[in-house]
Each structure stands twice: as C-alpha cells, then as structure tokens.
Design an enzyme around this catalytic site. Structure first.
Site, short mmCIF file in Angstrom:
data_model
loop_
_atom_site.label_atom_id
_atom_site.label_comp_id
_atom_site.label_asym_id
_atom_site.label_seq_id
_atom_site.Cartn_x
_atom_site.Cartn_y
_atom_site.Cartn_z
N LYS A 75 0.85 -1.19 0.00
CA LYS A 75 0.00 0.00 0.00
C LYS A 75 0.89 1.24 0.00
CE LYS A 75 -3.90 1.93 2.67
NZ LYS A 75 -4.73 1.76 3.87
N SER A 150 -9.59 1.68 2.83
CA SER A 150 -8.76 2.45 1.93
C SER A 150 -7.71 1.62 1.19
CB SER A 150 -8.06 3.56 2.70
OG SER A 150 -7.21 3.00 3.69
N SER A 174 -9.69 -0.57 7.09
CA SER A 174 -9.13 -0.46 5.74
C SER A 174 -8.41 -1.68 5.19
CB SER A 174 -8.19 0.73 5.66
OG SER A 174 -8.94 1.89 5.44
#
Ligand code: GLN
Length: 474
Positions: A75, A150, A174
């Site tokens: 990420k 996210s 997330s």
C-alpha cells in the site's frame, strides 16, 4: 502461473525450480501493465527484477526464507527507500522516502520482491479508494464497483492476481473491508504487534499494518514475517505473543446488535450465517452475546480519528517535504495555506477541519474528552465479553461492493461501511475478514475478532475455517 498463486504454492514452485523469482516477477509486471484495475500508483520494475535475481541466488545457495522470491504489493502509505510514496495524495506526488519502513526492511531481509505501490484513499481516509488523487481502483469481481478502501489497491491487486499477496493498513477497517468486498483474507493485527515505523500516519492510536492474501495460511505467513518488537515504534510490544488456543471447543460469540442492525443487507446476513455454520464444523461452539456500546463506536471514531489526523497531517506544510507553492507565496503563512489548499483532497480537508474543531478549547470537553471516555467503555465491553467467549464472529461490512460513485458524495453513508470494523480498532484487538459465500457474484466477508494479543488463535481459526470450506488453495 500467477493465477491463484499463493505464497505457499509459489514457494514450492521456487524451491523445486519449476519457476524462478525473475520469471514470477516478469509475469506479475506484465499482468500489472495489462490490467485496467488501476490497482498500482507506482510499479518498480527495475527494483523488483533486481530483488528477484537476488532471491534466485539465495534459493540457489539454500538460503531461502518463507518469503524469498515472492512478488508482493505494498500500500502506498508505507515508506520505501528510493521508491516514490504518495499516500495517493498530490501533496506527496514526488516524495521519495530516504528510508524503509520496518516492515519493508523485514521483507527485504527475506529477499521478498516488491512489485510496487498500490492505490488507496488519500492518506487512508475512505472506504472505496475513490478518494485517491490517482483515480479510483476497480473491483476485479465487477469493474463497475469499488474494491472497498482504503487499501483498495492492495485488495484488487491480490484478488486480480497481479501479485501473490500485499500489505495494507487498517485504522478503522481499511484492510478488512476491502478484503471482504474483493473476496480475499485481510488481517488487522493487535495494536503494537506490527511496527508502525515508516507508515505514513493517519490516526496513530488506531493504525496497524497487516496482510491481504488469497488464503488464511498466507495471512499467517506474512504476519509472522512483519510482526515483532521494534524500538523505533514506542507502542511496539516487547512481550512475546500469546500461544494459540486449540480450535476444538473454542467459544465463538455472535453479537445480537451486529446481526439485527438496520443497515445490514439481508443477503449478507444469510451468507455470514452460512459462514458461521462452516465455522461450527471446525469444532467451536457458538452463542449469542451483547455488545450494546458498539453501535456508538462510529461516532467515537469520527471524533478521535480526525483529531489525530489533523495533528498528523500538520507536517505537510509545503516546507519540510512534499509539494509546495513556495515560489509563488510571499509569507510563511501563505506557503502553508496555499500549499495545503491546493494539494490536499476534499476528504483530508474535511477531517482536518473536523479534528481541529472538536479538539479546540471550548469544545474539547464536550467532544474529544467524551469520546475518549466512550472509547474506554467500548474497550471494557470487549474485555467483559471476552470473559464469556474466545472469539467474536459477524459480518465484516454491511453490504457487498457498491457501485463506483454511489456513495462518494455522501460521506455519512460511506462512513457506515465500517460500522463493524471500527470498534475493533478502538479496542486495539486482532481481527480478520474471511470470505463467505458471494451474493450475486459479489464477494462477502465474515469478521473474526479475538482478545488483545490473541492473533495466533484468530489466524488458526481462519485456517481451520478455510480448510473446512475447502478454500485452501495451497
Ligand atoms: N474507512 C475508514 C475511514 O475512512 C477507515 C479507514 C482506515 O482504516 N484507514 O476512516
């Protein structure tokens, strides 16, 4: 080769020389280039191939470790030395970190291959990956829908077979919510088990890094690789982790409030109930429990989190690092205001304003102070329940993946996506989302949550569940 490739399968193929790390990496990079999911912000072809060559050498020298030569995605909120790290924000568009996050150091020490950095909601704020400065990521199960957020880029990259496994971060859901919406496993470890050093902070008392994987076994392997004490994170645990409990006879609590909540989609409820039937076959026993404070968790989260966000994002001022309007502003104040106005997205601004407001003199006691007390009550409630049961099971998210654009103009609707995941972060406890039966082709997830520090039991239960549904693909 990369279709359905798990860490375990890749490891076997590498050790038996059926393939090489360079070959796996080339394959992944070519898939990423062909893909229209927009899962990656940056692809590091050169770095990945160099790491793969080093991995092949290590395997040849019989120095292979669990992740040697495994192509992973990270990420884009985790610092990678020399590799652009944007947090999907224009304010860090050209930011190249001078150091690796501790989790990255650990992966590199095993000669894992880092393919690149995945898309997210700006600074990890969102539930759909639509708040990214680099465009939305698409859900591999239905490209008209969001992958969740996210960590949507990481989830889509894993589910879309663009990498073997990925890292995400979870502040209020997330990792688990995108895992649920994409049909994979997503694990948020106990707060303090995985170092946050080098994670671009969203809300420091809630953030944790964790794995997104195709199997529960992989989640366990990746967690073991990245966890451990780190003196560079003051909240890191020194104590060794608790040993896993036996699955046979494990007591699983089903919170009445979760299953009866209004927003829960009926088809999601039915899928999760089937998941619970499968869970029972592992030898655990289920009973109903009450978590009466948990419906308030979202309200508590949306006070505490923005206060920490406002404080953490204050470092992006156009002076220290990142984008800046420096040449176009007359005073220091002007640099701050113009830089932040120009480069932060709408959601980041919304939370900075909210956080500044609820923690300001005159409002602190009414909002932030109260929320801190309520957070304690939620923690206590979990402690009480964990005297009766060992694990809590329920839905991960109230709905399957929603359509792109469906909730983007309605922040409150978007915030409701995390109603079941947020209480877990407030309490700092470990929790995994495991796939259950899809609804009309759309993935659904079941959340298994454990006691503080009981990561091992949660992962073992997920593995047992996976074996039971025949989901362990290797
Ligand atoms: N969706 C939640 C939010 O917008 C959680 C985000 C996260 O876990 N990083 O804050």
């Amino acid at each position: 080769m990369s279709k359905g490739l798990t860490i375990n399968k890749a490891r076997d193929a590498l050790r038996s020389r059926k393939t090489s790390a360079v070959e796996l990496t080339r394959d992944s990079i070519s898939n990423i280039k062909k893909s229209d999911l927009n899962a990656f912000v940056t692809v590091d072809e050169k770095g990945a191939l160099a790491a793969a060559a080093a991995a092949d050498q290590a395997i040849k020298n019989s120095h292979a470790q669990p992740l040697t030569g495994i192509p992973l995605a990270i990420k884009d909120v985790v610092s990678t030395k020399g590799l652009r790290t944007t947090a999907s924000s224009k304010i860090l568009d050209n930011y190249i970190p001078p150091f690796d996050a501790t989790v990255i150091e650990k992966l590199k020490a095993q000669n894992a291959v880092i393919l690149g950095k995945t898309n997210l909601d700006e600074f990890a704020m969102g539930s759909s990956t639509e708040n990214s400065a680099y465009g939305s990521t698409l859900n591999p199960a239905d490209k008209g829908r969001v992958p969740g957020g996210s960590s949507g880029g990481s989830a889509a990259a894993v589910a879309g077979d663009l990498c073997v496994a990925a890292l995400g971060s979870d502040t209020g859901g997330s990792i688990r919510q995108p895992a649920s919406l994409c049909g994979i496993y997503g694990f948020k470890p106990t707060y303090g088990r995985v170092s946050r050093n080098g994670l671009l902070a969203m809300a420091s008392s809630l953030d944790q890094i964790g794995p997104l994987t195709k199997t529960a076994v992989d989640a366990k392997i990746l967690f073991e690789a990245i966890s451990g004490y780190d003196e560079l994170d003051s909240t890191s645990h020194k104590k060794p982790p608790v040993k896993a409990r036996p699955i046979e006879g494990l007591r699983v609590g089903l919170p009445i409030e979760y299953f009866e909540s209004d927003g829960l989609d009926n088809s999601v409820r039915r899928s999760v109930e089937k998941g619970i039937d499968a869970l029972k076959k592992t030898g655990c026993v289920v009973k109903e429990i009450n978590l009466p404070a948990s419906p308030f968790a979202l309200a508590v989260y949306y006070i505490i989190m923005p206060v920490e966000v406002a404080s953490n994002l204050s470092r992006f001022d156009g002076i220290k690092y990142g984008s800046s309007v420096m040449g176009y502003a007359k005073t220091l104040q002007d640099v701050y205001v113009k830089t932040r106005s120009k480069y932060f997205g709408a959601e980041a601004k919304r939370r900075i304003v909210l956080g500044t407001y609820v923690s300001s003199a005159g409002y602190y006691d009414a909002y932030y102070g109260q929320a801190q007390k309520a957070r304690e009550a939620i923690k206590k409630e979990f402690e009480r329940v964990f005297r009766e049961v060992d694990v809590i099971a329920g839905p991960t998210s109230p709905t399957p993946a929603f359509k792109l654009g469906e909730k983007v103009n309605d922040p409150l609707q978007m915030y409701l996506s995390d109603i079941y995941t947020v209480p877990v972060n407030l309490a700092g406890i470990p929790s995994i989302s495991v796939p259950v039966e899809p609804v009309d082709g759309l993935p659904v997830g079941m959340q298994l949550t454990g006691r503080f520090d009981d990561d091992a039991t949660i992962l073992d239960l997920a593995v047992a569940y996976e074996n039971n549904i025949g989901g362990n693909r290797g």
